[in-house]
Design an enzyme around this catalytic site. Structure first.
Site, PDB file in Angstrom:
ATOM      1  N   SER A 114       0.797  -1.227   0.000  1.00  0.00           N
ATOM      2  CA  SER A 114       0.000   0.000   0.000  1.00  0.00           C
ATOM      3  C   SER A 114       0.828   1.275   0.000  1.00  0.00           C
ATOM      4  CB  SER A 114      -0.945   0.002   1.202  1.00  0.00           C
ATOM      5  OG  SER A 114      -2.000  -0.907   0.993  1.00  0.00           O
ATOM      6  N   VAL A 115       2.138   1.178   0.190  1.00  0.00           N
ATOM      7  CA  VAL A 115       2.981   2.369   0.032  1.00  0.00           C
ATOM      8  C   VAL A 115       2.859   2.912  -1.390  1.00  0.00           C
ATOM      9  CG1 VAL A 115       5.363   3.214   0.105  1.00  0.00           C
ATOM     10  CG2 VAL A 115       4.573   1.608   1.831  1.00  0.00           C
TER      11      VAL A 115
END
Length: 259
Positions: free
Chosen positions: A109-110
């Site tokens: 999710s970065v």
């Protein structure tokens, strides 16, 4: 002793000391100081500090890697200058190939920040507005009042596509594509958790839809858009959108069967 004479003597000693330092590599000192001090002073001190800091960082991560507490790459930048860059450990537990500073990592999710940046680029190009609805770009999407801003801020109320796929996707061995996510919602219309902008729920569905909007507007795959608009201009030569290219997958399907 005369105070002025003492001050003069100290100042003279400092100048003699400074001018006696080795020249080293010639670089320009800060302009506000170049009139008073030779550039070699700043170069020598700066390089010594950087070398010391790099040794300290390497010592920390070498010890961690030796004890199997760390496996990865380290980049340390201070005041806009690269101080240290090194990889530790292995890239593949099967082959035991060592990691390098060019090895690719899955960021999970970065990577959402890149999706958001892609949307902002299209906004700056005048191709969308944050208040536009999803249906403006994906007409078959069955929820009329959800806006791009709701997706960006996780306030759409949409359910998780992983949960929908768990119940409705016929073959869990076949990866979903962005098109398949849209098709699942168009076909099955799962109930939202709440009305748009009436709550907050962190949900990957939001960003899968943002990626589809990028593809619909640009005519490019999401990976092509990010490479062209973000990675290439910034010189991010070791970065890539996975797009099922970094490791083998079964063939991906775009649309679920209509049943």
């Amino acid at each position: 002793m005369n105070l002025n004479l003492l001050k003069y003597g100290i100042f003279t000693f400092i100048l003699i000391f400074l001018f006696s330092c080795g020249a080293g590599e010639r670089k320009e000192p800060p302009p506000e100081l170049s009139t008073y001090f030779p550039d070699s002073v700043f170069i020598d001190l700066d390089e010594k500090l950087i070398e010391k800091r790099a040794r300290q960082i390497d010592s920390i991560f070498s010890g961690m890697a030796k004890n199997h507490w760390f496996n990865g790459s380290v980049l340390y930048v201070e005041k806009g200058r690269k101080v240290f860059c090194k990889a530790y450990g292995i890239a593949d537990t099967r082959s035991k190939d060592p990691l390098t500073v060019h090895s690719a990592f899955q960021l999970a999710s970065v990577s959402k920040m890149f999706t958001a940046m892609a949307i902002m680029i299209l906004k700056e190009e005048g191709k969308l507005d944050y208040e536009d609805t999803i249906q403006k770009f994906i007409p078959e999407f069955p929820y009329p009042n959800i806006r791009i801003r709701n997706l960006l801020t996780h306030r759409s109320g949409l359910s998780r596509y992983m949960s929908v796929a768990h119940d409705k996707w016929p073959d869990h061995q076949v990866p979903l594509t962005n098109k398949a996510v849209v098709a699942l919602y168009a076909l099955h219309r799962p109930d939202p958790y709440f009305r748009p902008d009436n709550g907050f729920h962190y949900c990957n569905t939001n960003y899968a839809l943002l990626a589809s909007i990028v593809e619909r507007i640009s005519g490019l795959s999401f990976s092509e858009f990010v490479e062209e608009k973000i990675f290439d201009p910034l010189g991010m030569d070791d970065s890539v959108v996975d797009n099922m290219r970094l490791h083998p997958h079964p063939p991906a399907a775009d649309l679920p069967p209509a049943h």
